[in-house]
Design an enzyme around this catalytic site. Structure first.
Site, PDB file in Angstrom:
ATOM      1  N   HIS A  87      61.176  38.421  -2.006  1.00 57.10           N
ATOM      2  CA  HIS A  87      60.719  37.775  -0.773  1.00 57.10           C
ATOM      3  C   HIS A  87      61.183  36.328  -0.756  1.00 57.10           C
ATOM      4  O   HIS A  87      61.304  35.682  -1.808  1.00 57.10           O
ATOM      5  CB  HIS A  87      59.199  37.873  -0.615  1.00 57.10           C
ATOM      6  CG  HIS A  87      58.398  37.154  -1.653  1.00 57.10           C
ATOM      7  ND1 HIS A  87      58.109  35.799  -1.577  1.00 57.10           N
ATOM      8  CD2 HIS A  87      57.792  37.583  -2.788  1.00 57.10           C
ATOM      9  CE1 HIS A  87      57.365  35.441  -2.612  1.00 57.10           C
ATOM     10  NE2 HIS A  87      57.167  36.497  -3.372  1.00 57.10           N
ATOM     11  N   ASP A 141      59.708  33.932   1.416  1.00 57.02           N
ATOM     12  CA  ASP A 141      58.663  33.009   1.840  1.00 57.02           C
ATOM     13  C   ASP A 141      57.934  32.442   0.629  1.00 57.02           C
ATOM     14  O   ASP A 141      57.947  33.024  -0.465  1.00 57.02           O
ATOM     15  CB  ASP A 141      57.672  33.683   2.799  1.00 57.02           C
ATOM     16  CG  ASP A 141      56.902  34.828   2.151  1.00 57.02           C
ATOM     17  OD1 ASP A 141      57.545  35.683   1.506  1.00 57.02           O
ATOM     18  OD2 ASP A 141      55.661  34.871   2.293  1.00 57.02           O
ATOM     19  N   ASP A 184      58.234  31.762  -7.890  1.00 59.81           N
ATOM     20  CA  ASP A 184      57.721  32.804  -6.989  1.00 59.81           C
ATOM     21  C   ASP A 184      58.317  32.671  -5.598  1.00 59.81           C
ATOM     22  O   ASP A 184      57.736  32.046  -4.730  1.00 59.81           O
ATOM     23  CB  ASP A 184      56.197  32.690  -6.936  1.00 59.81           C
ATOM     24  CG  ASP A 184      55.553  33.812  -6.138  1.00 59.81           C
ATOM     25  OD1 ASP A 184      56.203  34.847  -5.912  1.00 59.81           O
ATOM     26  OD2 ASP A 184      54.390  33.641  -5.731  1.00 59.81           O
ATOM     27  N   GLU A 220      55.602  37.955   2.341  1.00 62.09           N
ATOM     28  CA  GLU A 220      54.921  38.561   1.197  1.00 62.09           C
ATOM     29  C   GLU A 220      53.652  37.810   0.842  1.00 62.09           C
ATOM     30  O   GLU A 220      52.649  38.407   0.440  1.00 62.09           O
ATOM     31  CB  GLU A 220      55.867  38.605  -0.005  1.00 62.09           C
ATOM     32  CG  GLU A 220      55.344  39.397  -1.204  1.00 62.09           C
ATOM     33  CD  GLU A 220      54.460  38.593  -2.159  1.00 62.09           C
ATOM     34  OE1 GLU A 220      53.788  39.195  -3.007  1.00 62.09           O
ATOM     35  OE2 GLU A 220      54.428  37.337  -2.036  1.00 62.09           O
ATOM     36  N   GLU A 221      53.682  36.492   1.014  1.00 66.67           N
ATOM     37  CA  GLU A 221      52.554  35.673   0.581  1.00 66.67           C
ATOM     38  C   GLU A 221      51.319  35.820   1.466  1.00 66.67           C
ATOM     39  O   GLU A 221      50.226  35.408   1.065  1.00 66.67           O
ATOM     40  CB  GLU A 221      52.961  34.201   0.522  1.00 66.67           C
ATOM     41  CG  GLU A 221      54.055  33.882  -0.495  1.00 66.67           C
ATOM     42  CD  GLU A 221      53.594  34.027  -1.936  1.00 66.67           C
ATOM     43  OE1 GLU A 221      52.418  34.390  -2.159  1.00 66.67           O
ATOM     44  OE2 GLU A 221      54.413  33.788  -2.840  1.00 66.67           O
ATOM     45  N   GLU A 240      59.280  39.861  -8.949  1.00 63.21           N
ATOM     46  CA  GLU A 240      58.192  38.907  -9.143  1.00 63.21           C
ATOM     47  C   GLU A 240      58.240  38.359 -10.574  1.00 63.21           C
ATOM     48  O   GLU A 240      58.752  39.028 -11.489  1.00 63.21           O
ATOM     49  CB  GLU A 240      56.838  39.565  -8.885  1.00 63.21           C
ATOM     50  CG  GLU A 240      56.577  39.945  -7.437  1.00 63.21           C
ATOM     51  CD  GLU A 240      56.281  38.745  -6.547  1.00 63.21           C
ATOM     52  OE1 GLU A 240      56.138  37.620  -7.069  1.00 63.21           O
ATOM     53  OE2 GLU A 240      56.193  38.940  -5.317  1.00 63.21           O
ATOM     54  N   HIS A 292      52.569  29.110  -7.294  1.00 64.93           N
ATOM     55  CA  HIS A 292      51.621  28.493  -6.359  1.00 64.93           C
ATOM     56  C   HIS A 292      51.091  27.138  -6.830  1.00 64.93           C
ATOM     57  O   HIS A 292      50.241  26.554  -6.174  1.00 64.93           O
ATOM     58  CB  HIS A 292      50.435  29.426  -6.071  1.00 64.93           C
ATOM     59  CG  HIS A 292      50.821  30.745  -5.482  1.00 64.93           C
ATOM     60  ND1 HIS A 292      49.888  31.661  -5.052  1.00 64.93           N
ATOM     61  CD2 HIS A 292      52.030  31.327  -5.247  1.00 64.93           C
ATOM     62  CE1 HIS A 292      50.502  32.742  -4.586  1.00 64.93           C
ATOM     63  NE2 HIS A 292      51.815  32.551  -4.705  1.00 64.93           N
TER      64      HIS A 292
END
Length: 428
Positions: free
Chosen positions: A109, A111, A141, A173-174, A201, A395
């Protein structure tokens, strides 16, 4: 979408900026890192470029997707797009080799989560290196994996492929994983569904063969307002919600003691919890409305929808009944907010074996967080999770990935393509 202001990047010791200004304006106020030249296989330079695109989930990913499409064009790779309903976000599905179903997919992903409120020591969208750590939003990520996918293209197109290599770049995805759902619908409709998939991931390049699913829901109690001195004239929504919360607490204990156990997970059972609740307006007013947000995290083999239906049925027979008897307009309602299916792959599956051989891993792992892998498996792609970087860095402010992790992933992608798609036998 929310505009976010980012500070200028200060100097920090031996930190080296990898961003070379190319004059490509970005929405967060600075220019993009120079794009690698066609033919480049430098995943670090690729990461610097794609980190410079602010693809926070509340923004469009089209500028980055447009650049990726140009990268594919430069190497003669066919590609197609699928969009969200607004048209402001897109997945890109590139195919190297035969343009057909089957073969191997690498999926990532594009995003990222926001940087708002986080204390970064530099511009989150300018990749910098410090002590072997590559620092930038999405580095772990999961733009690190996406960078390795893109940097592998010049080498992948030179392999004599008997089966296709698919590259899937997805949105959202997030926040919802709807990009993966759209991508699968598009692949199925066009008969281009890969057979097997590696979701990149961050796992420190360790194969992950199973993860829990997740179902998030909103529970609303609709009551009837009135003065607290005359409780019989109203229906207390907070009292109803309290009964529902007590049911959840009891169910959590039941699942821990009696629920299905899948060893490898921590905890090994499905779980349920309420993470947010609110209701009422004043102490002397009977609350008319109350709500709670709850989630199930289910092990493979447990159906989260069946678990929610059980809760609805049991509460309907108790709390819902007395609420309706007091006033037919009162009661409980459930709304599914988001769901992610679990992932389960056998330890002796050919894909597991191929990934272990390509990474040199001696074992496989289970994780309790979710990925797009469950959606891919549900669509018919045998899927595994394996990618560079650590989930511990995801994150966070000053998110980073080790340069050595990108190097391992570079070798892994090429090995898997050869192992699965360039021979007449393999996992596909």
């Amino acid at each position: 979408m929310t505009d976010i202001a980012y500070p200028d990047s200060p100097s920090h010791g031996d930190a080296t900026s990898l961003s070379v200004q190319s004059g490509v304006a970005q929405s967060h106020g600075h220019t993009a890192a120079a794009a690698p030249a066609p033919g480049s296989t430098d995943s670090v330079a690729m990461l610097a470029h794609i980190v410079s695109y602010d693809t926070t989930s509340d923004r469009s990913d089209l500028p980055l997707i447009d650049w990726i499409s140009g990268w594919m064009d430069a190497h003669g790779v066919s590609w197609s797009l699928s969009h969200d309903p607004s048209g402001e976000k897109a997945n890109l599905h590139a195919i190297i080799g035969p343009r057909e179903a089957g073969g191997l997919a690498f999926a990532g992903h594009v995003d990222t989560v926001p940087v708002t409120g986080q204390e970064w020591t530099g511009d989150p969208f300018v990749l910098r290196e410090q002590g072997g750590k590559l620092i930038g939003r999405g580095a772990a990520d999961m733009k690190g994996y996406v960078a390795c996918m893109l940097a592998a293209v010049p080498d992948l197109v030179r392999i004599k492929l008997e089966r296709p290599v698919h590259l899937l770049f997805t949105f959202d995805e997030e926040i919802s994983c709807d990009g993966a759902r759209v991508a699968m619908q598009d692949a199925l409709e066009n008969n281009l569904l890969p057979s097997v998939c590696v979701v990149g991931e961050p796992t420190l390049m360790t194969p992950v063969i199973a993860h829990k699913g997740r179902l998030a829901a909103r529970l609303v109690a609709r009551g009837k307002p009135g003065h607290s001195s005359r409780p019989a004239e109203g229906v207390n929504a907070l009292h109803a919600l309290g009964e529902a919360m007590a049911w959840v607490a009891a169910e959590a204990r039941r699942l821990a003691l009696e629920g299905r156990k899948v060893e490898g997970f921590e905890p090994p059972n499905s779980t349920i919890q309420i993470g947010f609740a609110q209701g009422g307006t004043a102490i002397n007013i009977i609350p008319e409305r109350a709500e709670a947000l709850l989630e199930w995290r289910n092990v493979p083999g447990d159906d989260s929808h069946a678990m929610m239906a059980r809760m609805e049925q049991e509460l309907e027979a108790t709390t819902g009944r007395w609420m309706r008897e007091a006033d037919p307009e009162c009661g409980l309602t459930f709304e599914v907010l988001n769901e992610l299916p679990p992932l389960a792959l056998a330890a002796d599956n050919p894909l597991t074996t191929a990934v272990k051989l390509a990474t040199g891993a001696n074992a496989e792992e289970f994780v309790s967080y979710g990925t797009e892998g469950g959606i891919y498996q549900q669509a018919g792609m045998t899927s595994i999770v394996c990618g560079p970087g650590s989930i511990e860095q995801a994150h966070r402010p000053d998110e980073w990935i080790a340069r050595t992790q990108l190097e391992r992933c570079d070798a892994f992608i090429r090995d898997m393509a050869q192992r699965v798609c360039a021979r007449s036998t393999g996992a596909a």
